[in-house]
Design an enzyme around this catalytic site. Structure first.
Site, PDB file in Angstrom:
ATOM      1  N   SER A  96     -18.706 -10.364   5.002  1.00  0.00           N
ATOM      2  CA  SER A  96     -19.186 -11.733   5.243  1.00  0.00           C
ATOM      3  C   SER A  96     -20.077 -12.243   4.124  1.00  0.00           C
ATOM      4  CB  SER A  96     -19.942 -11.793   6.573  1.00  0.00           C
ATOM      5  OG  SER A  96     -19.109 -11.382   7.626  1.00  0.00           O
ATOM      6  N   GLU A  98     -22.963 -13.159   1.623  1.00  0.00           N
ATOM      7  CA  GLU A  98     -24.400 -13.386   1.803  1.00  0.00           C
ATOM      8  C   GLU A  98     -24.743 -13.805   3.228  1.00  0.00           C
ATOM      9  OE1 GLU A  98     -26.558 -14.876  -2.000  1.00  0.00           O
ATOM     10  OE2 GLU A  98     -24.628 -15.920  -1.948  1.00  0.00           O
ATOM     11  N   LYS A  99     -23.746 -14.149   4.027  1.00  0.00           N
ATOM     12  CA  LYS A  99     -24.003 -14.561   5.406  1.00  0.00           C
ATOM     13  C   LYS A  99     -24.264 -13.362   6.320  1.00  0.00           C
ATOM     14  CE  LYS A  99     -21.166 -18.745   5.055  1.00  0.00           C
ATOM     15  NZ  LYS A  99     -19.977 -19.472   5.602  1.00  0.00           N
ATOM     16  N   ALA A 100     -23.927 -12.172   5.841  1.00  0.00           N
ATOM     17  CA  ALA A 100     -24.137 -10.976   6.662  1.00  0.00           C
ATOM     18  C   ALA A 100     -25.628 -10.710   6.814  1.00  0.00           C
ATOM     19  CB  ALA A 100     -23.464  -9.776   6.015  1.00  0.00           C
ATOM     20  N   PRO A 101     -26.072 -10.300   7.998  1.00  0.00           N
ATOM     21  CA  PRO A 101     -27.499 -10.005   8.193  1.00  0.00           C
ATOM     22  C   PRO A 101     -27.958  -8.823   7.350  1.00  0.00           C
ATOM     23  CG  PRO A 101     -26.221  -9.274  10.089  1.00  0.00           C
ATOM     24  CD  PRO A 101     -25.291 -10.074   9.227  1.00  0.00           C
ATOM     25  N   ASN A 102     -27.072  -7.875   7.142  1.00  0.00           N
ATOM     26  CA  ASN A 102     -27.367  -6.719   6.304  1.00  0.00           C
ATOM     27  C   ASN A 102     -26.300  -6.656   5.221  1.00  0.00           C
ATOM     28  OD1 ASN A 102     -29.486  -5.862   8.117  1.00  0.00           O
ATOM     29  ND2 ASN A 102     -27.851  -5.182   9.483  1.00  0.00           N
ATOM     30  N   VAL A 104     -24.303  -5.425   1.758  1.00  0.00           N
ATOM     31  CA  VAL A 104     -23.965  -4.230   0.985  1.00  0.00           C
ATOM     32  C   VAL A 104     -23.588  -4.651  -0.433  1.00  0.00           C
ATOM     33  CG1 VAL A 104     -22.473  -2.218   0.803  1.00  0.00           C
ATOM     34  CG2 VAL A 104     -23.165  -3.051   3.046  1.00  0.00           C
ATOM     35  N   ASP A 212     -19.730   0.508  16.330  1.00  0.00           N
ATOM     36  CA  ASP A 212     -18.691  -0.447  15.944  1.00  0.00           C
ATOM     37  C   ASP A 212     -17.676   0.135  14.967  1.00  0.00           C
ATOM     38  OD1 ASP A 212     -17.374  -2.778  16.142  1.00  0.00           O
ATOM     39  OD2 ASP A 212     -18.725  -3.978  14.937  1.00  0.00           O
TER      40      ASP A 212
END
Length: 531
Positions: A96, A98-102, A104, A212
């Site tokens: 996702s 930069e929209k990812a909360p964490n 990689v 998950d």
């Protein structure tokens, strides 16, 4: 009473931080726990040099991947910033972005090896101690079917994980977004079996909970072999969600109680089996309807064009159906998964990268030492333990004068001292006669008294441990010798051999170069004194 051979404390002890030359080990993998489907990747294991605290284990039960797995380590924030170009958005590999909360990131260490760095959102883990404990727990896992966690960083509010990097993308990309060819049937079965092996190993190590599990959590290494991302063994945050927001793929008991169980992991494995069978995301409820209606052909990926075994497909469909049962008690165990999948393996002699249709990526060769080596350095570079033994016997205790630890007061000459020196004498005799187990015992008696510290005894016992196939203990002694005598080339040379035996080849080369450099300095110093 020799030290037991446990994991190398290469850079774990506080004393290591006092050394003039400090090191790091860093491979990497990347996986992400997002609120959407997670994209995890991994690549070749790297190691680097610099300040780092190694802890725990190197290669525990199950073995490691090619090239050796570095020990679990603490990384500095500055090192990870340098590796990721200050966490550049161009290096984000999360599904996702930069929209990812964490998020990689793909990174590269100073030794030119790649890593994957998972950067948690601010205050995801407010308790630093809890984060470190969780990371260290996951860092104990070492298996060739896992993209292993090799380190962490805990600096202020920053919480980061570092893992082996897998260069050949995720299962999701190969299944859902392929460009050249879809995954052939035998490779799909291999994926299922390898991941069940990984889950089985982790369960035996007390890590049965995985958050998950999905096609984005399965990565392909440099050989094209599938690996389970290590990031899924940690939650998104101390009290964050364990699953994505797509409720159609979430175990029903998690929706009820909000807790992950071992049975939840089996349910998620069932969704991965559906992905492998169909080549697309099919909600479990819809898939179960097809299975109950015996419409297995409708479930299978059309691009396989009949190039699969109907019998094997039936077994996989049946297994997926069992994994997706509503009641957790009705699902198979991890052992059941392994037992069902192992007999289905075909094309065992065909490498995974061939079946994936990719080119195998070779690891960059480490650079050679920049200067000529002494006889000891040459023997250590060749890992010639016999030659090292001969040199240490001839050198005797000549270098202990440089340690400044041999001066004893008259009062210290007690019976205990005489016994201690007798133990060293007997250790030397056993060492000369190549009775290395006895030498370990006698040298340990000498060392344990602690009245007289001898770097030479530590170096000799280090070699004894190597000859008794205990490289972790050998590394510990060689490091202790360096603490006693910080600029002693022999201590670095012995660390180089021990690191090589632990498959930490880049660190071994770094130590070899450092020892050679110290020898050059010593020779210059001796020439100046002699003139």
């Amino acid at each position: 009473m020799g030290l037991c051979a446990s994991a190398p404390k290469s850079r774990t002890s506080p004393e290591r931080n006092q050394l003039k030359s400090q090191h790091k080990t860093n491979p990497f993998s990347y996986n992400n726990n997002n609120n959407n489907n997670n994209n995890d990747h991994d690549s070749k294991p790297p190691s680097s040099t610099n300040q780092q605290k190694l802890s725990s284990q190197t290669t525990a039960a199950g073995g490691g991947g090619g090239g050796g797995i570095p020990s679990f380590s603490e990384f500095s924030l500055s090192d990870l910033k340098a590796a990721t170009n200050n966490f550049s958005s161009d290096l984000i590999v999360s599904e996702s972005g930069e929209k990812a909360p964490n998020i990689v990131y793909k990174g590269r260490l100073k030794n030119r090896r790649f890593i994957a760095v998972k950067k948690f959102s601010k205050l995801a883990w407010p308790d630093a101690k809890q984060f470190v404990e969780e990371a260290r727990g996951v860092g104990k896992l070492r298996h060739k079917r896992v993209a292993n966690l090799i380190g962490y960083c805990c600096d202020g509010e920053e919480r980061l994980l570092v893992a082996e990097y897998m260069p050949n993308d995720t299962l999701a990309k190969h299944l859902f977004h392929w460009e050249n060819q879809t995954i052939e049937w035998a490779m799909r079965i291999r994926v299922a079996q390898y991941i069940s092996d990984a889950l089985n190993y982790c369960t035996t190590q007390g890590r049965e909970l995985y958050h998950d599990l999905n096609a984005y959590r399965i990565l392909f290494d440099e050989d094209g072999d599938p690996r389970l991302s290590c990031f899924g063994f940690m939650r998104n945050s101390r009290d964050g969600k364990s699953y994505s927001t797509n409720l159609a793929y979430t175990p029903p008991e998690y929706l009820k109680h909000g807790r992950v169980t071992a049975e939840s992991v089996v349910y998620s494995f069932g969704t991965v089996l559906l992905d492998l069978l169909s080549g697309k995301h099919i909600p479990p409820s819809h898939a179960l309807d097809l299975i109950r209606g015996k419409n297995i052909i409708l479930l299978m990926e059309s691009h396989l064009e009949g190039n699969f075994s109907t019998d094997e497909a039936t077994i996989l469909v049946d297994l997926a159906s069992k994994c997706l049962q509503y009641e957790p008690k009705d699902r198979p165990t991890i052992n059941d998964l392994v037992a069902t999948l192992a007999p289905l393996q075909t094309k065992c002699d065909v490498p995974s990268y061939v079946m994936l249709g990719i080119t195998k990526q070779e690891e960059e060769a480490p650079s050679t030492p920049p200067r000529p080596l002494s006889p000891l350095g040459d023997a250590c570079s060749r890992k010639d333990l016999t030659a090292i033994h001969q040199i240490l016997v001839m050198t005797h205790y000549r270098d202990d004068d440089g340690a400044g630890t041999n001066e004893l007061s008259f009062q210290e000459w007690t019976q205990q001292m005489r016994d201690m020196l007798e133990a060293r004498k007997r250790g030397d005799q056993a060492f000369r006669e190549k009775d290395f187990k006895a030498a370990i015992d006698f040298y340990s008696q000498f060392i344990d008294v602690g009245t007289m510290i001898s770097p030479t005894v530590l170096a000799r016992r280090s070699l004894c441990y190597l000859l008794c196939d205990q490289p972790d203990a050998a590394l510990r002694d060689a490091m202790q010798a360096q603490i006693v005598y910080a600029d002693w080339p022999t201590a670095f040379y012995m660390q180089s051999v021990a690191l090589a035996k632990l498959d930490m080849h880049q660190d071994s080369l770094d130590m070899l170069n450092e020892a050679a450099g110290l020898e050059v300095k010593r020779q210059k110093r001796d020439r100046i004194r002699g003139s």
